[in-house]
Design a protein around this motif. Structure first.
Motif, PDB file in Angstrom:
ATOM      1  N   LYS A  67      40.213  45.057  37.966  1.00 27.50           N
ATOM      2  CA  LYS A  67      41.189  44.413  38.841  1.00 27.50           C
ATOM      3  C   LYS A  67      42.046  45.434  39.582  1.00 27.50           C
ATOM      4  O   LYS A  67      42.488  45.179  40.711  1.00 27.50           O
ATOM      5  N   HIS A  68      42.286  46.597  38.976  1.00 25.37           N
ATOM      6  CA  HIS A  68      43.148  47.605  39.589  1.00 25.37           C
ATOM      7  C   HIS A  68      42.377  48.556  40.517  1.00 25.37           C
ATOM      8  O   HIS A  68      42.953  49.540  40.987  1.00 25.37           O
ATOM      9  N   ALA A 113      39.817  49.261  44.049  1.00 26.71           N
ATOM     10  CA  ALA A 113      39.767  48.744  45.423  1.00 26.71           C
ATOM     11  C   ALA A 113      38.781  47.590  45.541  1.00 26.71           C
ATOM     12  O   ALA A 113      39.018  46.625  46.272  1.00 26.71           O
ATOM     13  N   GLN A 117      40.047  44.025  44.635  1.00 23.01           N
ATOM     14  CA  GLN A 117      40.954  43.320  45.539  1.00 23.01           C
ATOM     15  C   GLN A 117      40.214  42.587  46.660  1.00 23.01           C
ATOM     16  O   GLN A 117      40.844  41.895  47.451  1.00 23.01           O
ATOM     17  N   THR A 163      37.450  39.936  48.516  1.00 19.36           N
ATOM     18  CA  THR A 163      36.924  38.590  48.321  1.00 19.36           C
ATOM     19  C   THR A 163      35.423  38.671  48.041  1.00 19.36           C
ATOM     20  O   THR A 163      34.814  39.740  48.123  1.00 19.36           O
TER      21      THR A 163
END
Length: 473
Positions: free
Chosen positions: A269-270, A272, A275, A277
């Protein structure tokens, strides 16, 4: 005396025996006199006690020399313990390989590793099923199959940690260097088939493989279990294709803890890629790489500690500035006070003692000439007391922490029933003229000192008495 056999071709009587091939060859003409002395027929004889015994020797397919059959031929011959261990190990390896549906060449490779383990006495003191599973797992790792260590543990009904410890020791003893690292993508197909995605299985697998490759670029593979990475990627890929698969289902298939899956998801999640779609992830090829999670974690911890330290410094600076402001304000009020101005004028004009005595009372304890407002100006209010206390506590912070730790330790010892008696310091009373039995001469004083404290065992202290006697003379 029986006549010596002669060659049927040249009549010579000198022959050469080839024990390995079982042949007898004439040395004169090279004629093959006898061929294959090893026979497969079993012949029996009679011992002196009338018992029937087998005559000849038994040669197995994997043996280098013949062994006498003797009376124990009915029980697979008189095999040595080493060969029994090898035979049992090979049988168990083949049974385990068949149960796991492994190819035959992997079982043969595992058998060779088992033979090396027996040569290095690795099997002594260990359960054979642990060693067999470890050898077969080494062969699977070298061939990069999808079998995990827990598969062997489930089949043998033993602890996976016991097999893992045996595997690590086997690799160290046999010095096995060429064991490739496991790519998490090899588990994708195995897990996806068991999760039953139907006709969308291929699409889910492609997304999961892309996620695995992306995690590899972001340093999420190193130091982590491949099954956990593959399980997390399959969970994300299933959600990308509108399949509701819970973490419990992934845990059941990947055989890892739910916390492991959640940590891989948090780490992804952290990044690139985390982030983006779904459409952007499928159509975008990110070239950048994220920092390793361990590096990022320690960096964030250092930044947090630095910010906390800066906040404490700002608080201390604010307290000092406030104290300086209060002191400056009090100084200004003191300078503007009429009594202080009057005293300053007298000192400046160089007044005499009589005029000074009018202001300063001879009695230092008499404050009749000081009004209440002046006394009140020298006293701190509650805000000033709090600011001064904060400054003092910040300056003496380490001392206060040390004293608090001592107090807590003392209370804990009292609750535990540990009471330490205070140490009494031995105080040496100074010697003066009132001291009893004081030496009269320096010689007696030196002699008493030597008797009280011996400096060395090699000194003859009795000889010093004659030295002091000579000094008296």
């Amino acid at each position: 005396m029986a006549p010596r056999p002669a060659c049927k071709n040249c009549g010579a009587t000198t022959f050469e025996h080839d024990n390995a091939a079982g042949n007898v060859v004439c040395t004169a003409c090279g004629y093959l006199f006898e061929e294959s002395q090893i026979v497969s027929e079993v012949t029996f004889g009679e011992a002196s006690n009338g018992a029937a015994v087998v005559q000849g020797s038994f040669v197995g397919a994997d043996q280098a020399f013949a062994r006498n059959s003797g009376g124990g031929f009915r029980k697979n011959g008189s095999w040595e313990s080493r060969e029994q261990t090898l035979a049992n190990g090979k049988r168990r390896i083949m049974n385990l390989a068949n149960a796991l549906k492994l190819p035959e060449f992997i079982g043969e490779a595992a058998n060779r590793w088992f033979q090396l383990a027996v040569t290095h006495n690795f099997v002594q003191g260990r359960r054979s099923q642990y060693v067999v599973a470890a050898c077969l797992y080494v062969a699977c790792r070298q061939q990069e199959t999808t079998h995990m260590l827990i598969d062997f543990a489930d089949l043998l009904q033993v602890s996976v940690f016991a097999i893992g410890a045996t595997y690590l020791k086997l690799v160290k003893v046999l010095q096995i260097k060429k064991i490739p690292l496991i790519d998490p993508s090899i588990y994708i197909q195995r897990f996806a088939v068991r999760l039953e995605f139907g006709t969308e299985t291929r699409k889910v697998m492609n997304d999961a493989v892309r996620l695995v490759q992306r995690m590899g670029k972001d340093w999420l593979h190193q130091g982590r279990r491949p099954a956990g990475v593959a399980g997390a990627c399959l969970l994300v890929a299933a959600r990308m294709n509108n399949f509701r698969r819970s973490k419990a289902e992934i845990v059941h298939v990947a055989k890892v803890a739910e916390d492991t899956i959640q940590r891989r998801l948090d780490e992804f999640k952290h990044t690139a890629a985390g982030q983006l779609t779904v459409q952007d992830f499928r159509g975008t090829n990110i070239e950048s790489e994220a920092d390793p999670p361990s590096f990022t974690k320690h960096r964030n911890r250092e930044v947090a500690e630095l910010r906390e330290r800066e906040a404490k410094l700002r608080l201390a600076d604010a307290a000092v500035n406030e104290a300086e402001r209060v002191v400056a304000h009090d100084l200004d009020e003191t300078l503007m006070d009429r009594s202080f101005q009057k005293i300053s004028d007298i000192i400046t004009e160089g007044s005499n003692d009589q005029s000074s005595s009018k202001i300063f009372s001879e009695d230092s304890e008499n404050l009749s000439d000081v009004d209440d407002d002046e006394i009140q100006s020298f006293m701190l209010n509650e805000q000033e007391v709090e600011i001064k206390s904060q400054v003092w506590e910040q300056i003496n912070r380490e001392y206060l922490i040390e004293q608090e730790q001592k107090r807590l330790k003392f209370e804990a010892d009292q609750k535990a029933g540990i009471v330490r008696a205070p140490r009494k310091r031995k105080r040496n009373k100074p010697r003066d003229s009132t001291t009893e039995n004081l030496p009269e001469t320096p010689a007696e004083s030196a002699k008493a000192m030597l008797q009280k404290k011996a400096f060395s065992k090699k000194i003859n202290y009795a000889a010093l008495d004659h030295l002091f006697n000579k000094a008296k003379k």
